[in-house]
Write a protein that holds these residues in place. Structure first.
Motif, PDB file in Angstrom:
ATOM      1  N   VAL A  47       0.847  -1.204   0.000  1.00 19.48           N
ATOM      2  CA  VAL A  47       0.000   0.000   0.000  1.00 19.48           C
ATOM      3  C   VAL A  47       0.879   1.249   0.000  1.00 19.48           C
ATOM      4  O   VAL A  47       0.670   2.169  -0.798  1.00 19.48           O
ATOM      5  N   ILE A  48       1.871   1.275   0.877  1.00 21.03           N
ATOM      6  CA  ILE A  48       2.762   2.441   0.978  1.00 21.03           C
ATOM      7  C   ILE A  48       3.500   2.665  -0.343  1.00 21.03           C
ATOM      8  O   ILE A  48       3.541   3.787  -0.863  1.00 21.03           O
ATOM      9  N   ALA A  49       4.071   1.610  -0.907  1.00 17.94           N
ATOM     10  CA  ALA A  49       4.862   1.747  -2.139  1.00 17.94           C
ATOM     11  C   ALA A  49       3.991   2.160  -3.324  1.00 17.94           C
ATOM     12  O   ALA A  49       4.376   3.042  -4.100  1.00 17.94           O
ATOM     13  N   VAL A  50       2.823   1.544  -3.469  1.00 17.64           N
ATOM     14  CA  VAL A  50       1.946   1.874  -4.598  1.00 17.64           C
ATOM     15  C   VAL A  50       1.473   3.319  -4.504  1.00 17.64           C
ATOM     16  O   VAL A  50       1.498   4.059  -5.501  1.00 17.64           O
ATOM     17  N   LEU A  51       1.047   3.745  -3.314  1.00 15.69           N
ATOM     18  CA  LEU A  51       0.581   5.130  -3.176  1.00 15.69           C
ATOM     19  C   LEU A  51       1.712   6.127  -3.375  1.00 15.69           C
ATOM     20  O   LEU A  51       1.517   7.185  -3.975  1.00 15.69           O
ATOM     21  N   ALA A  52       2.915   5.807  -2.902  1.00 18.40           N
ATOM     22  CA  ALA A  52       4.054   6.711  -3.106  1.00 18.40           C
ATOM     23  C   ALA A  52       4.421   6.787  -4.580  1.00 18.40           C
ATOM     24  O   ALA A  52       4.702   7.880  -5.099  1.00 18.40           O
ATOM     25  N   ALA A  53       4.410   5.650  -5.268  1.00 16.24           N
ATOM     26  CA  ALA A  53       4.702   5.657  -6.708  1.00 16.24           C
ATOM     27  C   ALA A  53       3.628   6.458  -7.446  1.00 16.24           C
ATOM     28  O   ALA A  53       3.940   7.236  -8.356  1.00 16.24           O
ATOM     29  N   PHE A  54       2.390   6.281  -7.053  1.00 18.76           N
ATOM     30  CA  PHE A  54       1.283   7.029  -7.636  1.00 18.76           C
ATOM     31  C   PHE A  54       1.474   8.521  -7.405  1.00 18.76           C
ATOM     32  O   PHE A  54       1.285   9.334  -8.302  1.00 18.76           O
ATOM     33  N   ASP A  55       1.898   8.884  -6.187  1.00 13.53           N
ATOM     34  CA  ASP A  55       2.122  10.290  -5.856  1.00 13.53           C
ATOM     35  C   ASP A  55       3.274  10.909  -6.641  1.00 13.53           C
ATOM     36  O   ASP A  55       3.310  12.110  -6.832  1.00 13.53           O
ATOM     37  N   LEU A  56       4.208  10.099  -7.080  1.00 11.08           N
ATOM     38  CA  LEU A  56       5.289  10.624  -7.912  1.00 11.08           C
ATOM     39  C   LEU A  56       4.758  11.076  -9.263  1.00 11.08           C
ATOM     40  O   LEU A  56       5.299  11.984  -9.882  1.00 11.08           O
ATOM     41  N   TYR A  57       3.691  10.446  -9.706  1.00 13.09           N
ATOM     42  CA  TYR A  57       3.071  10.821 -10.982  1.00 13.09           C
ATOM     43  C   TYR A  57       2.122  12.001 -10.795  1.00 13.09           C
ATOM     44  O   TYR A  57       2.206  12.999 -11.498  1.00 13.09           O
ATOM     45  N   LYS A  58       1.196  11.870  -9.864  1.00  9.22           N
ATOM     46  CA  LYS A  58       0.232  12.939  -9.585  1.00  9.22           C
ATOM     47  C   LYS A  58      -0.186  12.819  -8.124  1.00  9.22           C
ATOM     48  O   LYS A  58      -0.595  11.754  -7.687  1.00  9.22           O
ATOM     49  N   THR A  59      -0.059  13.897  -7.399  1.00 12.24           N
ATOM     50  CA  THR A  59      -0.324  13.867  -5.967  1.00 12.24           C
ATOM     51  C   THR A  59      -1.784  14.171  -5.667  1.00 12.24           C
ATOM     52  O   THR A  59      -2.348  15.118  -6.183  1.00 12.24           O
ATOM     53  N   TYR A  60      -2.349  13.320  -4.822  1.00 15.06           N
ATOM     54  CA  TYR A  60      -3.699  13.528  -4.316  1.00 15.06           C
ATOM     55  C   TYR A  60      -3.637  13.567  -2.800  1.00 15.06           C
ATOM     56  O   TYR A  60      -2.945  12.755  -2.175  1.00 15.06           O
ATOM     57  N   PHE A  61      -4.380  14.458  -2.209  1.00 15.83           N
ATOM     58  CA  PHE A  61      -4.420  14.621  -0.763  1.00 15.83           C
ATOM     59  C   PHE A  61      -4.766  13.303  -0.080  1.00 15.83           C
ATOM     60  O   PHE A  61      -4.107  12.887   0.872  1.00 15.83           O
ATOM     61  N   TRP A  62      -5.791  12.615  -0.577  1.00 16.62           N
ATOM     62  CA  TRP A  62      -6.244  11.374   0.052  1.00 16.62           C
ATOM     63  C   TRP A  62      -5.155  10.302   0.065  1.00 16.62           C
ATOM     64  O   TRP A  62      -5.040   9.541   1.027  1.00 16.62           O
ATOM     65  N   ALA A  63      -4.346  10.240  -0.990  1.00 22.23           N
ATOM     66  CA  ALA A  63      -3.298   9.216  -1.069  1.00 22.23           C
ATOM     67  C   ALA A  63      -2.214   9.465  -0.026  1.00 22.23           C
ATOM     68  O   ALA A  63      -1.709   8.518   0.593  1.00 22.23           O
ATOM     69  N   VAL A  64      -1.872  10.721   0.182  1.00 26.19           N
ATOM     70  CA  VAL A  64      -0.858  11.051   1.180  1.00 26.19           C
ATOM     71  C   VAL A  64      -1.418  10.796   2.585  1.00 26.19           C
ATOM     72  O   VAL A  64      -0.717  10.274   3.455  1.00 26.19           O
ATOM     73  N   VAL A  65      -2.680  11.106   2.801  1.00 31.25           N
ATOM     74  CA  VAL A  65      -3.313  10.851   4.096  1.00 31.25           C
ATOM     75  C   VAL A  65      -3.366   9.347   4.374  1.00 31.25           C
ATOM     76  O   VAL A  65      -3.082   8.903   5.493  1.00 31.25           O
ATOM     77  N   VAL A  66      -3.690   8.551   3.367  1.00 30.64           N
ATOM     78  CA  VAL A  66      -3.706   7.094   3.557  1.00 30.64           C
ATOM     79  C   VAL A  66      -2.311   6.600   3.914  1.00 30.64           C
ATOM     80  O   VAL A  66      -2.151   5.770   4.823  1.00 30.64           O
ATOM     81  N   ASN A  67      -1.275   7.102   3.249  1.00 29.52           N
ATOM     82  CA  ASN A  67       0.090   6.696   3.598  1.00 29.52           C
ATOM     83  C   ASN A  67       0.433   7.118   5.029  1.00 29.52           C
ATOM     84  O   ASN A  67       1.099   6.372   5.751  1.00 29.52           O
ATOM     85  N   LEU A  68      -0.008   8.285   5.437  1.00 29.46           N
ATOM     86  CA  LEU A  68       0.196   8.730   6.815  1.00 29.46           C
ATOM     87  C   LEU A  68      -0.450   7.740   7.789  1.00 29.46           C
ATOM     88  O   LEU A  68       0.175   7.301   8.765  1.00 29.46           O
ATOM     89  N   LEU A  69      -1.691   7.358   7.518  1.00 30.75           N
ATOM     90  CA  LEU A  69      -2.411   6.432   8.398  1.00 30.75           C
ATOM     91  C   LEU A  69      -1.787   5.039   8.396  1.00 30.75           C
ATOM     92  O   LEU A  69      -1.680   4.401   9.450  1.00 30.75           O
ATOM     93  N   VAL A  70      -1.355   4.561   7.231  1.00 39.63           N
ATOM     94  CA  VAL A  70      -0.697   3.255   7.163  1.00 39.63           C
ATOM     95  C   VAL A  70       0.629   3.309   7.917  1.00 39.63           C
ATOM     96  O   VAL A  70       0.990   2.351   8.613  1.00 39.63           O
TER      97      VAL A  70
END
Length: 123
Positions: A47-70
């Motif tokens: 989850v952490i790696a996929v969301l971080a890779a996704f954020d490298l392409y385009k950042t979404y607030f929810w994705a960073v918050v999910v990584n924070l919670l994970v």
């Protein structure tokens, strides 16, 4: 432009590396095959790696918050999953989890694209 992209997303790059480490750490530290601890590390790391890779392409607030919670989950999971008595495994989870959470929070507070989503932030 590429240098600006890299500097802007350095937190995501570190979070991606931490997620990848979490995925492989059960084999490095010989977690019991199929154990809750192993499944937790692999799933949380994915989850952490996929969301971080996704954020490298385009950042979404929810994705960073999910990584924070994970990240917070990974940090407290040794006590929930009864891993705390195994010092090396516990510290691996605590350090990785805190690092992910701190980096995600740092990104939320400093990235202009994300900062505007905070309550009370100027539009």
């Amino acid at each position: 432009m590429a240098t600006q992209f890299k500097l802007k997303r350095w937190q995501d790059q570190l979070i991606l590396l931490l997620g990848l480490w979490l995925i492989v750490s059960p084999w490095v530290y010989s977690y019991p095959q199929g154990s809750q601890q192993m499944i937790n590390a692999v799933v949380s790391g994915l989850v952490i790696a996929v969301l971080a890779a996704f954020d490298l392409y385009k950042t979404y607030f929810w994705a960073v918050v999910v990584n924070l919670l994970v990240g917070v989950w990974v940090a407290v999971s040794p006590w929930v999953l009864r891993l705390a008595e195994q010092s090396t495994l516990m510290w691996n989870s605590v350090i990785v989890g805190i690092a992910v959470a701190v980096l995600a929070l740092w990104e939320l507070r400093t990235d202009p694209e994300l900062h505007k989503h905070w309550p009370g932030a100027a539009a």
